[in-house]
Design a protein around this motif. Sequence first.
Motif, PDB file in Angstrom:
ATOM      1  N   GLU A 121     -54.314   7.365   7.514  1.00  0.00           N
ATOM      2  CA  GLU A 121     -52.691   8.282   7.056  1.00  0.00           C
ATOM      3  C   GLU A 121     -51.139   8.413   8.837  1.00  0.00           C
ATOM      4  O   GLU A 121     -50.687   7.532   9.366  1.00  0.00           O
ATOM      5  CB  GLU A 121     -51.900   8.642   6.209  1.00  0.00           C
ATOM      6  CG  GLU A 121     -50.963   9.620   6.362  1.00  0.00           C
ATOM      7  CD  GLU A 121     -50.901   9.777   5.023  1.00  0.00           C
ATOM      8  OE1 GLU A 121     -49.633  10.531   5.037  1.00  0.00           O
ATOM      9  OE2 GLU A 121     -51.914  10.104   4.218  1.00  0.00           O
ATOM     10  N   TYR A 122     -52.395   8.928   9.585  1.00  0.00           N
ATOM     11  CA  TYR A 122     -52.267   9.445  10.330  1.00  0.00           C
ATOM     12  C   TYR A 122     -52.601   9.550  12.507  1.00  0.00           C
ATOM     13  O   TYR A 122     -53.967   9.371  11.671  1.00  0.00           O
ATOM     14  CB  TYR A 122     -51.578  11.184  10.597  1.00  0.00           C
ATOM     15  CG  TYR A 122     -50.992  11.694   9.141  1.00  0.00           C
ATOM     16  CD1 TYR A 122     -49.500  11.564   9.152  1.00  0.00           C
ATOM     17  CD2 TYR A 122     -52.113  12.035   8.126  1.00  0.00           C
ATOM     18  CE1 TYR A 122     -48.884  11.965   8.296  1.00  0.00           C
ATOM     19  CE2 TYR A 122     -50.899  12.708   7.007  1.00  0.00           C
ATOM     20  CZ  TYR A 122     -49.644  12.654   7.248  1.00  0.00           C
ATOM     21  OH  TYR A 122     -48.566  12.910   5.887  1.00  0.00           O
TER      22      TYR A 122
ATOM     23  N   THR B  68     -49.264  11.654  15.951  1.00  0.00           N
ATOM     24  CA  THR B  68     -48.413  12.518  14.386  1.00  0.00           C
ATOM     25  C   THR B  68     -49.698  14.034  13.845  1.00  0.00           C
ATOM     26  O   THR B  68     -48.955  14.787  13.986  1.00  0.00           O
ATOM     27  CB  THR B  68     -49.103  11.678  13.119  1.00  0.00           C
ATOM     28  OG1 THR B  68     -48.192  10.375  13.285  1.00  0.00           O
ATOM     29  CG2 THR B  68     -48.413  12.584  12.204  1.00  0.00           C
TER      30      THR B  68
ATOM     31  N   ASP C 208     -39.909   6.453   5.117  1.00  0.00           N
ATOM     32  CA  ASP C 208     -41.240   6.182   4.849  1.00  0.00           C
ATOM     33  C   ASP C 208     -41.959   7.222   5.341  1.00  0.00           C
ATOM     34  O   ASP C 208     -43.254   7.821   5.027  1.00  0.00           O
ATOM     35  CB  ASP C 208     -42.127   5.108   5.445  1.00  0.00           C
ATOM     36  CG  ASP C 208     -41.166   3.682   4.671  1.00  0.00           C
ATOM     37  OD1 ASP C 208     -41.515   3.620   3.227  1.00  0.00           O
ATOM     38  OD2 ASP C 208     -41.914   2.714   5.327  1.00  0.00           O
ATOM     39  N   ARG C 209     -41.008   8.940   5.611  1.00  0.00           N
ATOM     40  CA  ARG C 209     -41.495  10.056   6.255  1.00  0.00           C
ATOM     41  C   ARG C 209     -41.369  10.963   5.182  1.00  0.00           C
ATOM     42  O   ARG C 209     -42.131  12.080   4.327  1.00  0.00           O
ATOM     43  CB  ARG C 209     -41.273  10.327   7.815  1.00  0.00           C
ATOM     44  CG  ARG C 209     -42.810   9.436   8.094  1.00  0.00           C
ATOM     45  CD  ARG C 209     -41.913   9.786   9.677  1.00  0.00           C
ATOM     46  NE  ARG C 209     -43.400   9.339  10.990  1.00  0.00           N
ATOM     47  CZ  ARG C 209     -43.947  10.009  10.982  1.00  0.00           C
ATOM     48  NH1 ARG C 209     -44.341  11.194  10.415  1.00  0.00           N
ATOM     49  NH2 ARG C 209     -45.368   9.035  12.070  1.00  0.00           N
TER      50      ARG C 209
ATOM     51  N   ARG D 254     -46.246   9.465   1.481  1.00  0.00           N
ATOM     52  CA  ARG D 254     -47.108   9.641   2.066  1.00  0.00           C
ATOM     53  C   ARG D 254     -48.318  10.215   1.533  1.00  0.00           C
ATOM     54  O   ARG D 254     -49.499  10.177   1.972  1.00  0.00           O
ATOM     55  CB  ARG D 254     -47.031   9.630   3.781  1.00  0.00           C
ATOM     56  CG  ARG D 254     -46.047   8.681   4.635  1.00  0.00           C
ATOM     57  CD  ARG D 254     -46.268   9.628   6.135  1.00  0.00           C
ATOM     58  NE  ARG D 254     -45.410   8.882   6.991  1.00  0.00           N
ATOM     59  CZ  ARG D 254     -46.108   7.844   7.650  1.00  0.00           C
ATOM     60  NH1 ARG D 254     -47.361   7.354   7.688  1.00  0.00           N
ATOM     61  NH2 ARG D 254     -44.991   6.774   8.339  1.00  0.00           N
TER      62      ARG D 254
ATOM     63  N   VAL E  93     -38.516   4.606   9.135  1.00  0.00           N
ATOM     64  CA  VAL E  93     -39.109   5.034   9.889  1.00  0.00           C
ATOM     65  C   VAL E  93     -38.596   6.817   8.913  1.00  0.00           C
ATOM     66  O   VAL E  93     -39.842   7.101   8.315  1.00  0.00           O
ATOM     67  CB  VAL E  93     -39.628   5.027  10.864  1.00  0.00           C
ATOM     68  CG1 VAL E  93     -40.729   7.147  11.522  1.00  0.00           C
ATOM     69  CG2 VAL E  93     -39.980   4.154  11.753  1.00  0.00           C
TER      70      VAL E  93
ATOM     71  N   SER F  50     -43.192  13.540  -0.884  1.00  0.00           N
ATOM     72  CA  SER F  50     -43.687  12.617   0.367  1.00  0.00           C
ATOM     73  C   SER F  50     -43.951  11.347   0.087  1.00  0.00           C
ATOM     74  O   SER F  50     -44.770  11.126  -0.874  1.00  0.00           O
ATOM     75  CB  SER F  50     -44.607  13.066   1.240  1.00  0.00           C
ATOM     76  OG  SER F  50     -44.548  12.090   2.245  1.00  0.00           O
TER      77      SER F  50
ATOM     78  N   ASP G  71     -44.640   3.893  14.062  1.00  0.00           N
ATOM     79  CA  ASP G  71     -45.067   3.595  12.421  1.00  0.00           C
ATOM     80  C   ASP G  71     -43.737   2.083  12.595  1.00  0.00           C
ATOM     81  O   ASP G  71     -43.785   1.639  11.624  1.00  0.00           O
ATOM     82  CB  ASP G  71     -43.726   5.106  11.521  1.00  0.00           C
ATOM     83  CG  ASP G  71     -44.524   5.909  11.153  1.00  0.00           C
ATOM     84  OD1 ASP G  71     -45.851   5.505  11.272  1.00  0.00           O
ATOM     85  OD2 ASP G  71     -44.514   7.028  11.123  1.00  0.00           O
TER      86      ASP G  71
ATOM     87  N   HIS H 160     -45.614   3.287   0.795  1.00  0.00           N
ATOM     88  CA  HIS H 160     -45.758   3.963   1.905  1.00  0.00           C
ATOM     89  C   HIS H 160     -45.253   2.318   3.443  1.00  0.00           C
ATOM     90  O   HIS H 160     -44.572   3.125   4.681  1.00  0.00           O
ATOM     91  CB  HIS H 160     -46.792   4.289   2.846  1.00  0.00           C
ATOM     92  CG  HIS H 160     -48.101   3.496   2.756  1.00  0.00           C
ATOM     93  ND1 HIS H 160     -48.708   3.029   1.837  1.00  0.00           N
ATOM     94  CD2 HIS H 160     -48.753   2.580   4.142  1.00  0.00           C
ATOM     95  CE1 HIS H 160     -49.579   1.925   2.245  1.00  0.00           C
ATOM     96  NE2 HIS H 160     -48.941   1.881   3.618  1.00  0.00           N
TER      97      HIS H 160
ATOM     98  N   GLN I 100     -51.340   7.702  -0.582  1.00  0.00           N
ATOM     99  CA  GLN I 100     -51.558   6.479   0.394  1.00  0.00           C
ATOM    100  C   GLN I 100     -52.220   6.060   0.192  1.00  0.00           C
ATOM    101  O   GLN I 100     -53.709   5.726  -0.408  1.00  0.00           O
ATOM    102  CB  GLN I 100     -52.225   6.557   1.922  1.00  0.00           C
ATOM    103  CG  GLN I 100     -51.835   6.420   3.270  1.00  0.00           C
ATOM    104  CD  GLN I 100     -50.231   5.692   3.162  1.00  0.00           C
ATOM    105  OE1 GLN I 100     -50.711   4.849   3.272  1.00  0.00           O
ATOM    106  NE2 GLN I 100     -49.485   6.477   3.775  1.00  0.00           N
TER     107      GLN I 100
END
Length: 436
Positions: free
Chosen positions: A213-214, A218, A78-79, A205, A75, A203, A245, A377, A208
């Motif tokens: 995405e969020y 989040t 990927d963040r 992300r 996680v 990032s 995630d 991602h 995308q």
Amino acid sequence: MATTATHTVDWKLIWAQRGFRYFFVAMFVSLFGSGMNFAGVSWYILAATHSTVKVSWQVIVMTLPGLFVPFLGGVLIDRLDRRYLGVALDLVRGCFVLATAYIAWHGHLQLWHLYAMTLITGTGSAMYWATVNALVQEVIPASQFTGANAAVLVGVQSGMLIAGAFVGFIYNSAGIAGILFIDGLTYFVSAYCLYQVRRGYVSPREHQRYPREYNEATEATAEALETVENPEVAEAGLSLAVYADMREGFAYLRQQPLVRALGVTHSIMMAGVVSANVVLVALANDILQAGPQGLGFLETGWATGAIVGGLIASQLRPALRMPLYVAACAGLAAGHMATPFVAFLVGAVMMQILFGFCRALGGVVAQSSLMTIVPRHFMGRTQSAMAILTTVVQLFMSVALGWVAQGAGLIAGYALLALLYAGATISAIRARQLMQ
């Protein structure tokens, strides 16, 4: 079903990337130190205890964090910016290795010190390799994934090649303290090179492929952190976001049988390489009677084969990649069955060259295919899932090899390794079918 695109390898395009040049040096330096550490510590434990079980505990302690760390690590990869994450992992591990070298230099080194150091470096490595594999996907054009993976593998194995050539001599002259001191310094050099890969915070992300995405968790977390008024909401939101995630990553893997087949094969091959160190040390000591320098020659042979295999894999025609991928796994199975019957150093080194070649060819094909198939991602979570499976297999094999080799002999230990690689061959056949 996702399919892989193939492109001609353009070495000029790959090496024109400034970030990739620094990345290559980081991998070379890192594996030079790690290769000496692994061989030196294994030999020190065997010489001090005369027990393959104690050597297997080193491998177990090193791989145990891989059962837990990748769940959160995937996680984070990927963040967060993968460059900063890799630098932080290098710096922390370097400090602990240098501290252990200081203890050894003063003559107070005990086995638990080595196990503790190995546990800490193993915890970092459980996240580090997934981080840098995902980073390659960001610093190289998508059309050159095969060449980039081959170049990285050459850098890694070149480091191990030189480490294998010198580890026996350095161990005899500087002892375990010298080995650990050199390894500790390489972490700081690697951290500097990773820091130079690019500039600024990037990032994973930002680019995308999917519109959503969020999630709400989040967004709640971000709002609570910005206002600094609801720390409980922020903590709960972060936990929900991490869980979401993880669930999203597992859902992706369930929908991708080709990714699973490639991942299983690659994980088995990785686990076999690390756990084989348990019997390799005993082979050098008990059958070949070649001492630490003989172990260094065996490590050098493996790295030499890996460099050649990586270079050849980068030039293969698409039609040959998957058939040779299957053949490489089968070669590892047959070769490990024959190894304990090769009772002279030159022959054993030749076997190690074969193993390195097969492992490199399989690794380049698998990693380049995964980088083409898996969205950016999802790469951190995919690599972390593979790391967890690798850890499970490594733990089982390390325990089994230590007990089997000590109780039933090296022939039985190598037969167990051959059986493991037979499983990898079956999984590779499945991946080839899905690729078609």
